[in-house]
Design an enzyme around this catalytic site. Structure first.
Site, mmCIF file in Angstrom:
data_model
loop_
_atom_site.group_PDB
_atom_site.id
_atom_site.type_symbol
_atom_site.label_atom_id
_atom_site.label_comp_id
_atom_site.label_asym_id
_atom_site.label_seq_id
_atom_site.Cartn_x
_atom_site.Cartn_y
_atom_site.Cartn_z
ATOM 1 N N HIS A 269 40.290 42.986 49.661
ATOM 2 C CA HIS A 269 40.468 41.851 48.743
ATOM 3 C C HIS A 269 39.609 40.668 49.203
ATOM 4 C CE1 HIS A 269 43.546 44.198 46.908
ATOM 5 N NE2 HIS A 269 44.374 44.090 47.928
ATOM 6 N N ASP A 320 43.172 50.937 44.444
ATOM 7 C CA ASP A 320 44.332 50.221 44.982
ATOM 8 C C ASP A 320 45.654 50.664 44.342
ATOM 9 O OD1 ASP A 320 45.989 48.380 46.212
ATOM 10 O OD2 ASP A 320 44.942 46.606 45.553
#
Lengths: 448, 448
Positions: A269, A320
Site C-alpha cells: 500500500h 489483496d
C-alpha cells in the site's frame, strides 16, 4: 526442450515480432529471439503474448466474502468496520474451506492475467486460537491450492502479535493469527522443506513490536538471506496518526530508520507517504505493492505513482482482498486514479505499466518471473479478443487494459512453461467452482 | 398480453420475490405484483431481474477508437489533446461506418446492462462540411443502428456553432458539426416524423452563444414542450476559467441565470460545481449525467455525488466515449471515486445506486423507462453468474457491481417487453461485429 513461436510478444525492451521462445525442463527461458524464422515442428502462437503479472499481495480467503460487505452497517463504514466483518469471516474458515476458496481464486487469477501470487498469510491457528497439530496446516492448504491450480507461489507467513502500537494486547478476534517468532520460523522451515518459495511478513508496525520485528528479521535472514519480506504500511491515515503518537515518526519513516529495508522488502500500500519517505524508500531498493481495487474498495486513498517513479521506485500489483480479480482492471484503476488526481491523460502507458508491474512483482515474489528474457521463468499469457486482434500490439495491449471487450481475453497461460489455461479453460475449473461454492455456503451459514 | 414470473426482482421500492410482470402490446407494464403465484403457462424466470439502465450520454462513433488514444503524444496529454485526436477520427467517418459502429456498440450495451441510450449527436455534415442531401442522414444511421440492435433511443441533435466563449469562429476540424438553429430543428422534425424520441443538445456554453441558445430553446419548446435538453457543462477546469473570463460567472451559474433550466434538462458531467450551483441546479429539477469511465479516462475530475444527493439532486449514467461499455463498471467507478475522496466505504449501496441511475436516466431520456412499475416500459435484464447465484438478492446485485466473476452476467434483456438477448447472445451480434471491424479498419487506414 520446449519451444514456441509467437507472432507478437511484449519483451522487457518493448514489443517484438516473430519471437522464438525456448525453455528448459525447469521452465526457465533459454532463448527469446525476435525476428526469428519458425523452426519446423514448433507451435505457432497467433496474436500477442505478454508476461503474466505476478500478483504480489493476496489474502486468499477473502475472495469468499468479496461482494458481501457492500452493504451499509450501523455506523459510517470505513476500512475499520470492514475489518470487523472480515475478522468474523476469518474466525470461521476451516482448512478445507481455505483450500477450496484458494483453489478457485488461483484458477481465476490465471484467467485474469496473473501467473504467480504472493500469499500474505496470517490464519495460522484454529478457530479457538490453538496451533494445528501441524503448525503449517493452513499454509500447506494454500500450497495445495496453488499446485492444483498450477500458479506460481511465494508464501509469506505473517507475524501478528499486537492490536495496536505500543504492544497493545491482541483482540479476541485476532486469536487465529497471534504467534511468536519461533513459531513462525518453524512454519517457514516446514514450507521450505516442501519446496515452497517462502519469506515472512511482519503484518504492520501496529501488529509487530520493535523487538519482535528484529527477531523475525534476524531469524529469516539466518534461514535464507534472500527471502522476501512484506509489510503493510501507511494504508490508512489513522495508522499514520497512531504511529506518530507512538513514536513521533510516520510509519515508513520509522521503518526506514529502524529496519534494514532493502530490495527484499515489499511495502504494501504505502498510500500515505511524504516526499522524504519516498526519497528514502526508493533509495532502499524496496518495491511498493499497490492494490488499486482494494484500496478503492476500502477507501484508503490514492498512491502518487508519478512521484514514486520520479524517485526511480519499483512497484507491482496485488489483488489483496479480491473484490476484483483482473490484472487489466488493476492497471486501469491505478492509471485512472492518477489521471483524476492530475487532470491529465496517459500518465502511464499500458506497455510500460505492464512491464513495470511484472518486474516489481517478480522482485516482491523473490522468484525469477520478471518477464520474457533468458534466465527468467516461462510465465506468460496469450491475449485474444476478436474485437481487438486486428490492432497493432501497443494498441492491442492498451485496449486490453482500458477498453477491453471481453473479460476472458486471457486465452492461454503458461506457468514455468507448462500450459495451464487452454482457450480460456482450466481443467480444474469445474471442481474448483463447486468447492468454492460449497465452502462459501457453509461459511455464510456459520456466520448467520 | 405478455407475462412472466420472476423469482427475484428489483422494484423501485426494493427487492421483491415471486413477482408477476405483465405488459401490453406497446411494451408498457400493466402489472408488477410481488408475492404472486405463477399462473399456468407463464414463463418462470430464475434468479434476479433488474431494470435495464438507461445510458444517458453516448457519442456512438467514439467506440471505434476506444483504446487507440492510450498512447503518449508529443506533449503532456489531456482532455484537449485527446479531443484533437478524436476530431481527426470524427472527420473521417462515413454514414455507413457510423451505422456499423453504432450497431455493434448498441448490441454491446444490451449485453452490458443498458436497455436504452441517449445519443448526443453532432456529426451532421459530410467530411467537407456540407449538409447531406438528407440533412438527417447521419442521425437516421443512429436510428437504424438502434432498431437493428433493438435498444431504446433518444436522439439529441447537437448545436455547435463556435470554438470558444464569445462566439469564437469554429475550427476547421469542427466543420462537420457546425449548424444553424433552423437547420438543427429541421433535423429534429425529420426524426420526429420517423417516430424517434427527439430532444436537442446545445453542445456547451463555449460552443453555443447566448442568442443561439435562446433560439434553440424557443424552437424545440414550440415543437415539443417536453423534449429533453442536454448540455455538456463544467467538465474541465479550463472551461470553468474561460467562462469566468467571458462572463464573470461559472458555467452552471451562468446557465441557471440565463436559461429556463428545469426537469427537461440533463447537465452532462457537471464535474466542477460549487455549493451554490449545486443548490440551484437541484432546485431546477435537472438531472446530472455522470460518465465515470470517460471522466476518469479523460482526467476530468471527480463529481461529489454525496453533496449532490444531499440537495436531493437526480443523476444517471452515460458511457460517453465508450472506453468502457459496462453499466456495473460505471457504478463501481463512481462509488470508488467517492470512497477514495472521502476515505469511507459504502458511500452508496448498489441497489440504491442502480435505482437512482434508472430513474435519472429515464428522466434524461424523456422516456417512461424508470423501472419496474405499472405504466413504465418493460425494459429489464436478468443477471446470472454461477459464482453468485446462491447469494441473497442485495448481495447478488452488490457482487455484480463490485465483485463480479464474469462480464457476460447479463444473460437476457427485454426492451419494451421484447426479448433481445438470449443466454447472453444477440441474434445480430455476428453481423454487427463484422461490420464494426470492417468500419474500424477503413477508418484507421484513412487516418494513416
Amino acid at each position: 526442450m520446449n519451444r514456441l513461436h509467437a507472432e507478437h510478444a511484449l519483451l522487457p525492451e518493448g514489443f517484438a515480432r516473430e519471437v522464438l521462445l525456448a525453455w528448459d525442463a525447469d521452465g526457465t527461458l533459454t532463448t527469446v529471439q525476435p525476428d526469428a524464422p519458425r523452426p519446423a515442428g514448433v507451435e505457432r502462437i497467433q496474436g500477442l503474448i505478454v508476461p503474466g503479472l505476478p500478483n504480489l499481495h493476496s489474502h486468499a480467503f477473502q475472495r469468499a466474502f468479496a461482494g458481501l460487505t457492500e452493504t451499509r452497517g450501523d455506523t459510517q463504514d470505513s476500512f475499520w468496520t470492514w475489518r470487523d466483518r472480515m475478522y468474523r469471516f476469518a474466525g470461521a474458515i476451516t482448512p478445507e474451506q481455505m483450500e477450496a476458496v484458494a483453489t478457485q481464486l488461483y484458477v481465476e487469477m490465471l484467467r485474469a492475467g496473473y501467473t504467480s501470487v504472493c500469499e500474505f498469510h496470517y490464519l495460522h491457528r484454529d478457530g479457538d486460537g490453538r496451533p494445528y497439530a501441524n503448525r503449517a496446516e493452513m499454509a500447506l492448504r494454500l500450497v495445495a491450492a496453488a499446485r492444483r491450480a498450477g500458479i506460481g507461489l511465494t508464501l509469506l507467513p505473517v507475524l501478528y502479535q499486537a492490536s495496536g502500537f505500543g504492544a497493545k494486547p491482541p483482540r479476541a478476534d485476532q486469536k487465529r493469527f497471534i504467534n511468536g517468532v519461533d513459531e513462525l520460523l518453524r512454519i517457514v522451515e516446514t514450507l521450505r522443506a516442501h519446496g515452497v518459495r517462502t519469506g515472512v511478513a511482519p503484518h504492520s508496525l501496529r501488529a509487530v513490536p520493535p523487538a519482535a520485528l528484529k527477531d523475525l528479521l534476524d531469524g529469516i535472514t539466518a534461514l535464507d538471506a534472500s527471502a522476501p519480506i512484506h509489510i503493510h504500511i501507511a494504508e490508512q491515515i489513522q495508522e499514520v496518526d497512531d504511529c506518530l503518537a507512538w513514536s513521533g515518526a510516520r510509519p515508513l519513516q520509522w521503518l526506514l530508520a529502524h529496519a534494514p529495508v532493502d530490495p527484499r522488502w515489499c511495502l504494501v500500500h504505502a498510500t500515505h507517504l511524504n516526499d522524504a519517505e519516498r526519497e528514502d524508500a526508493a533509495r532502499s531498493g524496496a518495491v511498493i505493492g499497490l492494490c488499486p481495487s482494494t484500496e478503492a474498495n476500502l477507501g484508503d486513498g490514492l498512491f502518487d505513482l508519478p512521484a514514486w517513479r520520479d524517485k526511480g521506485g519499483a512497484w507491482g500489483i496485488g489483488s489483496d482482498s479480491h473484490a476484483s480479480v483482473d490484472a487489466a482492471e488493476e492497471l486501469r484503476l491505478l492509471e485512472y486514479g492518477q489521471r483524476l488526481a492530475r487532470r491529465q491523460r496517459n500518465v502511464g502507458i499500458a506497455q510500460e505499466m505492464w512491464n513495470a508491474a511484472v518486474a516489481g512483482g517478480a522482485q516482491a515474489a523473490g522468484r525469477p518471473v520478471a518477464g520474457l528474457a533468458p534466465g527468467r521463468q516461462a510465465d506468460f499469457v496469450r491475449l485474444a479478443d476478436a474485437m481487438l486482434d486486428d490492432l497493432a500490439p501497443a494498441e492491442r495491449l492498451a485496449s486490453h487494459v482500458f477498453a477491453g471487450h471481453r473479460r476472458d481475453a486471457v486465452r492461454e497461460a503458461w506457468v514455468a512453461g507448462r500450459k495451464v489455461l487452454h482457450a480460456g479453460r482450466h481443467a480444474g475449473a469445474p471442481a474448483a467452482e463447486q468447492g468454492f461454492l460449497a465452502a462459501r455456503a457453509r461459511l455464510r451459514e456459520a456466520l448467520r
